[in-house]
Design a protein around this motif. Structure first.
Motif, short mmCIF file in Angstrom:
data_model
loop_
_atom_site.label_atom_id
_atom_site.label_comp_id
_atom_site.label_asym_id
_atom_site.label_seq_id
_atom_site.Cartn_x
_atom_site.Cartn_y
_atom_site.Cartn_z
N VAL A 204 0.87 -0.91 0.33
CA VAL A 204 0.41 -0.15 0.42
C VAL A 204 0.87 1.30 -0.23
CG1 VAL A 204 -1.84 1.11 1.53
CG2 VAL A 204 -2.14 -1.24 1.58
N VAL A 205 1.84 1.12 1.04
CA VAL A 205 3.06 2.42 0.63
C VAL A 205 3.27 2.59 -0.53
CG1 VAL A 205 4.95 3.42 2.08
CG2 VAL A 205 3.22 2.08 3.33
N SER A 206 3.66 1.61 -1.25
CA SER A 206 4.52 1.57 -2.28
C SER A 206 3.87 2.00 -3.45
CB SER A 206 5.31 -0.21 -3.05
OG SER A 206 6.19 0.22 -4.08
N GLY A 207 2.66 1.37 -3.49
CA GLY A 207 1.30 2.58 -4.02
C GLY A 207 1.53 3.78 -4.24
N LEU A 208 1.13 4.43 -2.90
CA LEU A 208 0.89 6.22 -3.04
C LEU A 208 2.55 6.95 -3.20
CD1 LEU A 208 -0.67 5.91 0.67
CD2 LEU A 208 -1.87 6.52 -1.17
N MET A 209 3.35 5.85 -3.05
CA MET A 209 4.36 6.46 -3.59
C MET A 209 4.83 6.48 -4.94
SD MET A 209 5.98 7.46 -0.84
CE MET A 209 7.43 8.28 -1.97
N HIS A 210 4.17 5.07 -5.77
CA HIS A 210 4.45 5.01 -7.25
C HIS A 210 3.43 6.99 -7.58
CE1 HIS A 210 6.57 1.92 -6.48
NE2 HIS A 210 6.57 1.75 -8.31
N GLU A 211 1.60 6.42 -7.05
CA GLU A 211 0.99 7.51 -7.36
C GLU A 211 1.51 9.13 -7.01
OE1 GLU A 211 -2.05 6.88 -9.55
OE2 GLU A 211 -2.51 6.09 -6.84
N LEU A 212 2.93 8.82 -6.28
CA LEU A 212 2.87 10.05 -6.34
C LEU A 212 4.31 10.53 -6.95
CD1 LEU A 212 2.95 13.33 -4.65
CD2 LEU A 212 4.72 11.60 -2.81
N MET A 213 4.76 9.43 -7.31
CA MET A 213 5.78 9.76 -8.45
C MET A 213 5.41 10.47 -9.58
SD MET A 213 8.41 6.78 -9.97
CE MET A 213 6.70 6.16 -10.64
N PHE A 214 4.52 9.44 -9.93
CA PHE A 214 3.16 10.24 -11.41
C PHE A 214 2.65 10.99 -11.78
CE2 PHE A 214 3.14 5.26 -11.82
CZ PHE A 214 3.92 5.33 -13.30
N PHE A 215 2.57 11.68 -9.80
CA PHE A 215 2.17 13.07 -9.63
C PHE A 215 2.87 13.48 -10.76
CE2 PHE A 215 1.78 16.84 -7.10
CZ PHE A 215 0.95 18.30 -8.11
N TYR A 216 4.39 14.20 -10.46
CA TYR A 216 6.10 14.40 -10.05
C TYR A 216 5.66 14.97 -11.37
CZ TYR A 216 6.33 15.78 -4.94
OH TYR A 216 7.01 16.29 -4.01
N MET A 217 5.86 13.33 -12.10
CA MET A 217 6.36 13.43 -13.66
C MET A 217 4.84 14.35 -14.81
SD MET A 217 8.00 9.74 -13.55
CE MET A 217 8.04 9.28 -15.45
N MET A 218 3.63 14.07 -14.41
CA MET A 218 2.80 14.57 -14.86
C MET A 218 1.92 16.05 -14.43
SD MET A 218 1.06 10.54 -16.35
CE MET A 218 0.08 10.49 -14.54
N ARG A 219 2.12 15.79 -12.98
CA ARG A 219 0.78 16.91 -12.91
C ARG A 219 -0.24 16.76 -12.90
NH1 ARG A 219 5.77 20.48 -11.61
NH2 ARG A 219 7.08 18.58 -11.23
N VAL A 220 -0.56 15.45 -13.18
CA VAL A 220 -1.69 15.39 -13.70
C VAL A 220 -3.20 14.58 -11.98
CG1 VAL A 220 -3.65 13.86 -14.37
CG2 VAL A 220 -2.06 15.10 -15.99
N TRP A 221 -3.73 15.61 -11.25
CA TRP A 221 -4.47 14.28 -10.02
C TRP A 221 -4.21 12.70 -10.37
CZ3 TRP A 221 -3.37 16.82 -5.98
CH2 TRP A 221 -3.08 18.08 -5.54
#
Length: 297
Positions: A204-221
């Motif tokens: 779950v923590v890994s999933g949240l960090m990956h979600e955050l990673m894609f936000f930093y890369m795409m700037r999409v919620w």
């Protein structure tokens, strides 16, 4: 933002990061570990989290996020409780402390070797040459952790996630999430249930960090498909561990069969959940365009 300005921003971010780690070395390191040291480190964690938001180029935003927001912050949290690579007796030299905090490296004595269950392997001369060159310049007494260990040879989800895929992230998650939760839960629950809960929470923590990673890369919620991918794999991996414990070696699939099932499951779930949001928002096109610009330079 123009490429030159983006590169200047990237360099300035790393200068600020190095200065922040110098603060961690000079002040929090002298404070007793636990809550007092954690409080002294708390100002740095939001700084590391904000710095990569100034970068919009994927190829610069990703390493800034991975090294600062993920590895850097998690290593500082471990350091607060006298755990992880930054905690050492005698005290680490400043250069080593900075390198360990900001780079995916560990002491050479922590090296581990993973056996290959198949009679073939891919050559890695370029990878080894790059790693040797970086190590010779930066920290001769330390090694760069491998990012992958032939994941296409995985014979189970536990083998894939724990021993072959994204080993740098697996290592930091194991130290900061899996081990503490398993240690806390095992006395209350059984050994197996404590392990299963620790596996699930880590995913779950890994999933949240990956979600955050894609936000930093795409700037999409986020739309949370990425998190659900890791929730699913956390449940399946925990179930796999439970089944192995019950069977206890009395039944085992042939490694070629288990490897095929593992890869099919990975590809199906990744296409369904993990890659849905990045592809929908054109991350692949953005990466290709940046590569084409780089080739023209």
């Amino acid at each position: 933002m123009e490429d030159g300005e983006e590169l200047k921003t990237f360099i300035s971010i790393w200068i600020i990061a190095i200065l922040s780690i110098c603060y961690c070395y000079l002040i929090p390191a002298r404070i007793s570990h636990g809550v007092p040291r954690l409080l002294s480190l708390l100002p740095i964690i939001p700084v590391f989290s904000i710095l990569p938001l100034q970068i919009y180029t994927v190829h610069l935003a990703f390493p800034a996020f991975f090294f600062l927001v993920w590895l850097g912050n998690f290593k500082l949290l471990l350091f607060a409780f006298n755990r992880g690579p930054l905690s050492s007796t005698p005290r680490l030299p400043l250069r080593t402390f900075i390198s360990l905090a900001l780079l995916p490296i560990n002491p050479k004595q922590s090296h581990y070797k993973i056996s290959n269950p198949f009679p073939f392997s891919l050559p890695k001369p370029i990878l080894l040459s790059v790693k040797a060159a970086i190590l010779a310049v930066i920290v001769p007494k330390f090694r760069i952790d491998p990012q992958f260990n032939e994941p296409y040879l995985a014979t189970s989800l536990q083998d894939f996630w724990g021993r072959r895929w994204n080993l740098v992230s697996s290592s930091i998650l194991r130290a900061s999430v899996y081990n503490p939760i398993r240690a806390m839960c095992t006395p209350t629950l059984s050994r197996l249930h404590g392990q299963m809960l620790a596996i699930f929470v880590t995913f779950v923590v890994s999933g949240l960090m990956h979600e955050l990673m894609f936000f930093y890369m795409m700037r999409v919620w986020p739309t949370w498909e990425v998190t659900w991918f890791f929730v699913l794999h956390g449940l399946c991996t925990a179930t796999e561990v439970a089944v192995k414990d019950v069977v206890n070696g009395r039944f085992r699939l042939h490694r070629m069969v288990s490897a095929l099932l593992t890869l099919v499951f990975m590809f199906m779930t990744a296409g369904w959940l993990l890659l849905a949001q990045p592809l929908k928002n054109g991350l692949d096109i953005k990466v290709i365009n940046e590569f084409s610009i780089l080739l023209k330079i």
